[in-house]
Design a protein around this motif. Structure first.
Motif, PDB file in Angstrom:
ATOM      1  N   ALA A   1       0.831  -1.207   0.000  1.00  0.00           N
ATOM      2  CA  ALA A   1       0.000   0.000   0.000  1.00  0.00           C
ATOM      3  C   ALA A   1       0.865   1.256   0.000  1.00  0.00           C
ATOM      4  O   ALA A   1       0.604   2.207  -0.757  1.00  0.00           O
ATOM      5  CB  ALA A   1      -0.927  -0.009   1.221  1.00  0.00           C
ATOM      6  N   GLY A   2       1.902   1.273   0.834  1.00  0.00           N
ATOM      7  CA  GLY A   2       2.742   2.462   0.930  1.00  0.00           C
ATOM      8  C   GLY A   2       3.504   2.760  -0.337  1.00  0.00           C
ATOM      9  O   GLY A   2       3.505   3.899  -0.825  1.00  0.00           O
TER      10      GLY A   2
ATOM     11  N   GLU B   1       2.203   6.452  -7.116  1.00  0.00           N
ATOM     12  CA  GLU B   1       1.091   7.259  -7.618  1.00  0.00           C
ATOM     13  C   GLU B   1       1.403   8.752  -7.491  1.00  0.00           C
ATOM     14  O   GLU B   1       1.112   9.541  -8.401  1.00  0.00           O
ATOM     15  CB  GLU B   1      -0.189   6.940  -6.848  1.00  0.00           C
ATOM     16  N   LEU B   2       2.000   9.138  -6.377  1.00  0.00           N
ATOM     17  CA  LEU B   2       2.304  10.556  -6.146  1.00  0.00           C
ATOM     18  C   LEU B   2       3.512  11.017  -6.945  1.00  0.00           C
ATOM     19  O   LEU B   2       3.577  12.180  -7.353  1.00  0.00           O
ATOM     20  CB  LEU B   2       2.570  10.797  -4.656  1.00  0.00           C
ATOM     21  N   ARG B   3       4.465  10.142  -7.178  1.00  0.00           N
ATOM     22  CA  ARG B   3       5.732  10.545  -7.779  1.00  0.00           C
ATOM     23  C   ARG B   3       5.739  10.494  -9.294  1.00  0.00           C
ATOM     24  O   ARG B   3       6.583  11.120  -9.935  1.00  0.00           O
ATOM     25  CB  ARG B   3       6.852   9.651  -7.242  1.00  0.00           C
ATOM     26  N   LEU B   4       4.796   9.738  -9.877  1.00  0.00           N
ATOM     27  CA  LEU B   4       4.757   9.598 -11.328  1.00  0.00           C
ATOM     28  C   LEU B   4       3.715  10.536 -11.936  1.00  0.00           C
ATOM     29  O   LEU B   4       2.798  10.982 -11.257  1.00  0.00           O
ATOM     30  CB  LEU B   4       4.428   8.151 -11.705  1.00  0.00           C
ATOM     31  N   PRO B   5       3.845  10.834 -13.236  1.00  0.00           N
ATOM     32  CA  PRO B   5       2.783  11.583 -13.908  1.00  0.00           C
ATOM     33  C   PRO B   5       1.457  10.827 -13.799  1.00  0.00           C
ATOM     34  O   PRO B   5       1.451   9.597 -13.651  1.00  0.00           O
ATOM     35  CB  PRO B   5       3.271  11.655 -15.366  1.00  0.00           C
TER      36      PRO B   5
ATOM     37  N   ALA C   1      -2.097   3.468  -8.434  1.00  0.00           N
ATOM     38  CA  ALA C   1      -3.224   3.943  -7.621  1.00  0.00           C
ATOM     39  C   ALA C   1      -4.255   2.853  -7.393  1.00  0.00           C
ATOM     40  O   ALA C   1      -4.976   2.867  -6.388  1.00  0.00           O
ATOM     41  CB  ALA C   1      -3.869   5.150  -8.284  1.00  0.00           C
ATOM     42  N   ARG C   2      -4.330   1.912  -8.329  1.00  0.00           N
ATOM     43  CA  ARG C   2      -5.333   0.844  -8.200  1.00  0.00           C
ATOM     44  C   ARG C   2      -4.911  -0.251  -7.227  1.00  0.00           C
ATOM     45  O   ARG C   2      -5.698  -1.166  -6.956  1.00  0.00           O
ATOM     46  CB  ARG C   2      -5.608   0.233  -9.577  1.00  0.00           C
ATOM     47  N   LEU C   3      -3.689  -0.180  -6.707  1.00  0.00           N
ATOM     48  CA  LEU C   3      -3.189  -1.253  -5.842  1.00  0.00           C
ATOM     49  C   LEU C   3      -3.398  -0.993  -4.360  1.00  0.00           C
ATOM     50  O   LEU C   3      -3.708  -1.918  -3.602  1.00  0.00           O
ATOM     51  CB  LEU C   3      -1.684  -1.468  -6.099  1.00  0.00           C
ATOM     52  N   TRP C   4      -3.207   0.263  -3.914  1.00  0.00           N
ATOM     53  CA  TRP C   4      -3.122   0.469  -2.476  1.00  0.00           C
ATOM     54  C   TRP C   4      -4.466   0.353  -1.775  1.00  0.00           C
ATOM     55  O   TRP C   4      -4.526  -0.068  -0.619  1.00  0.00           O
ATOM     56  CB  TRP C   4      -2.427   1.792  -2.151  1.00  0.00           C
TER      57      TRP C   4
END
Length: 533
Positions: free
Chosen positions: A494-495, A501-505, A513-516
Motif C-alpha cells: 500500500a505504501g 502514484e504521487l511521484r509519477l505523472p 493507484a489501483r493497488l493500495w
C-alpha cells in the motif's frame, strides 16, 4: 526494551555498512573516478555517502555497546570494562575502529581519487565490516558454529551491502537528473548488481540449510517465518530490478544527459521512481535481517517449534469477535503485565476483539478508498475520518495492563518494547489520518502532507515485520507474531503503491493507484479474521 533497541541499532549498523561498502564499490566500479585531477560531483557525493555510512556503522555499534552496559548495570554502575572485554565488546571495538578508518579514507579520496593506497585502504576497511558483523552473529553463538559459517555469513552480508549500498547511491544521484544524475550510468551498475544478487542467493540458500534445516522449521518458528518474508522481499526487489533493467536496455538510448532545459523522458522518470522504491525495499530488508539476527535459529528451537496444524489454525478464518470481557473480568482472571504468566482465555478474547474491530475499520477504509478511485463516489474521499475513530478505539484496547487498569505504572509501561512499538504505531495512525484527510478534503491537494500516507504505511510495515511480544514461551510468541508478517507486507504494498502514484505523472501513476486501496482492504480482512494460537 533492550532487545528492541539492539534490533534498531543493528539495523542502523547494517544500513551504514551497506552505504560504506556499496558506496566504495559504486564509486570505483560504476563511476570510475579519474586517476589524475579532481573527481566529478557524482564521485564526490558517492564517497561522501560511503564515509557517512561508515560513521553510521560506528555510531550504531557504540550505541549497542552502551545498551549492553546499561542492561548489565548494577549498584556498582555500568560494567563497561566487562562489556568491552567480552567477545561482542572486543569485536565491536575493532568494528568501530575499522569504520572510522574507512570514513577517513573515503573523505581523503574525495580530494585525491588517484591515490592507489587510499583506495586499497578504503576497500580493505569496508570489506572488514561484514566480517566483524559475522563474528558476533549466530555463526559464533551456536555450539555447532564454525569458521565456514563466519565466512558464509560475511560473504552474504558483503553481497547484500554491495547491492543495497549501490541502490542507495543510485537513488542519491538519480535525485538530480540533469546532468550528473542521469540514469544512463545505471547500465554499468547492473553488472555489479547481478554479481551481488548471485552471491546473496547462493550464500542465502546455504545459510537457510544450516539455520532453518527443514520446511517445518521454516513455517513453525519466528526465524523461519522471517526468512520466508525476507525471500518475498528479495523476490520483489528482483522484479523491480528486472523492470528497470529492461527499461534501460529497450527504452533508453545511451549517451549524454539531456540538457537542463529539455523535459526528462517519461521512461527515464519511471526508472528513477522505481529506483526509489527498490532502494526503499532494500532498506526494509536490512531491518528485517536485523530482526532475524535477534531470533534463535529455527534449527535450534526444538520442542518450541509450532506444528503445521497449529499454524493452520491461526490462519483459519473465523467469525470476528465483537464482544470482549470487561476490564474487571480481565484484571481478575489474568496476570496482566507479567510475561511469565500463561495467557488466559480472557486475555486472548480481549486481544482478538481489539484486532477484529480494528480490522472492520480498516476494511471499510480500503473499500471506500477503492470506490474513490473510480470517481463515481465523491463522498468516499472522506474515508480518512474513520482513522480518528480507529485511533481512539486502539488507544483503549491496546495493552490493558496500563492506564485502563493501572496494573502497570505509566513510565514502567513505556519501558516495555512491545508497548513502545504499539504507541509508535498509534502515533503513526493518528498522523496518517489527519494528514490524509487534509489532502483529500481539497484544501491542500498538492502539499507535502500527501506523502504522510506512504511514509506511515511503510514505517508501520517495518514495525510489523520486526514486531515482538513479551511472552516467555517461544511457541506462543510465534503464533501471536506470525500473522504480523503478511500484514507488514500488505502495508508495504500500500505504501509504495501510493508513493509511485504521487511521484509519477498521472497517466503512469494510475496503475499504482489501483493497488493500495485493495491492499488496505486485504489488511483489514486479515485483522477481522485474526486469531491467536
Amino acid at each position: 526494551m533492550v532487545s528492541l533497541l539492539l534490533v534498531w541499532l543493528r539495523a542502523a549498523g547494517l544500513v551504514g555498512q551497506a552505504l560504506a561498502l556499496g558506496g566504495a564499490l559504486f564509486a570505483l566500479i560504476v563511476l570510475r573516478p579519474p586517476r589524475d585531477g579532481q573527481p566529478d560531483g557524482a564521485v564526490r557525493r558517492t564517497l561522501a555517502l560511503a564515509a557517512a555510512g561508515a560513521l553510521l556503522a560506528a555510531a550504531a555499534h557504540v550505541g549497542a555497546l552502551a545498551v549492553l552496559a546499561v542492561a548489565f548495570a548494577d549498584d556498582a554502575g555500568w560494567p563497561v570494562g566487562a562489556v568491552l572485554s567480552s567477545v561482542p565488546g572486543t569485536v565491536g571495538t575493532v568494528r568501530i575502529a575499522v569504520a572510522i578508518v574507512a570514513a577517513a579514507a573515503a573523505l581523503m579520496l574525495r580530494r585525491d581519487p588517484g591515490s592507489r593506497w587510499r583506495w586499497a585502504l578504503l576497500l580493505a576497511m569496508v570489506a572488514a565490516l561484514p566480517v566483524t558483523s559475522a563474528l558476533v552473529s549466530h555463526a559464533t553463538g551456536r555450539v555447532a558454529g564454525g569458521t565456514w559459517l563466519v565466512i558464509l555469513g560475511a560473504t552474504h552480508q558483503a553481497g547484500a551491502s554491495a547491492w543495497v549500498g549501490g541502490l542507495l547511491c543510485a537513488l542519491a544521484l538519480a535525485i538530480r537528473p540533469h546532468p550528473e544524475g542521469h540514469i544512463a550510468w545505471l547500465r554499468p551498475f547492473s553488472a555489479l548488481a547481478v554479481g551481488a544478487v548471485a552471491v546473496i542467493a547462493l550464500t542465502g540458500a546455504a545459510l537457510a540449510v544450516e539455520y532453518v534445516a527443514t520446511p517445518g522449521a521454516a513455517i513453525g518458528t519466528s526465524y523461519g517465518a522471517m526468512v520466508l518474508t525476507k525471500i518475498a522481499l528479495f523476490a520483489a526487489l528482483l522484479a523491480m530490478g528486472a523492470l528497470n533493467y529492461r527499461a534501460l536496455r529497450r527504452r533508453l538510448a545511451p549517451g549524454p544527459a539531456p540538457a537542463a532545459s529539455r523535459e526528462e523522458p517519461v521512461g527515464a522518470l519511471l526508472v528513477r521512481r522505481r529506483v526509489e522504491v527498490e532502494a526503499g525495499l532494500a532498506v526494509v530488508t536490512l531491518f528485517l535481517a536485523a530482526a532475524i539476527a535477534s531470533a534463535p535459529p529455527a534449527a535450534d528451537v526444538g520442542a518450541q517449534q509450532a506444528t503445521l496444524e497449529e499454524v493452520r489454525r491461526v490462519f483459519t478464518p473465523g467469525w470476528p469477535r465483537l464482544q470482549s470481557p470487561s476490564l474487571a473480568e480481565l484484571q481478575a482472571s489474568s496476570g496482566l503485565g507479567d510475561p511469565d504468566v500463561p495467557r488466559t482465555a480472557e486475555e486472548t478474547a480481549w486481544s482478538e476483539f481489539g484486532h477484529n474491530v480494528a480490522g472492520l475499520f480498516i476494511l471499510a477504509m480500503g473499500v471506500l478508498a477503492t470506490l474513490e478511485q473510480t470517481g463515481r463516489v465523491p463522498w468516499a474521499r472522506h474515508w480518512p475520518l474513520l482513522i480518528i475513530a480507529l485511533t481512539a478505539f486502539v488507544a483503549y484496547s491496546l495493552d490493558p495492563e496500563g492506564w485502563q487498569t493501572g496494573v502497570v505504572g505509566f513510565w514502567k509501561h513505556m519501558l516495555s518494547p512491545e508497548v513502545l512499538q504499539h504507541r509508535i504505531l498509534l502515533a503513526l495512525t493518528a498522523a496518517f489520518g489527519l494528514a490524509e484527510w487534509w489532502v483529500r478534503s481539497g484544501r491542500r491537494p498538492g502539499s507535502r502532507w500527501r506523502y504522510v500516507f506512504p511514509v506511515v504505511c511503510i514505517a508501520s510495515g517495518v514495525m510489523l515485520l520486526s514486531h515482538g511480544h513479551e511472552v516467555s514461551n517461544a511457541k506462543t510468541a510465534f503464533l501471536m507474531e506470525v500473522t504480523h508478517l503478511p500484514l507488514g507486507l500488505l502495508l508495504l504494498v500500500a505504501g509504495w503503491a501510493r508513493w509511485l502514484e504521487l511521484r509519477l505523472p498521472p497517466a503512469e501513476g494510475a496503475r499504482s493507484a489501483r493497488l493500495w486501496g485493495p491492499a488496505l482492504a486485504a489488511f483489514g480482512l486479515l485483522l477481522v479474521f485474526y486469531r491467536e494460537g
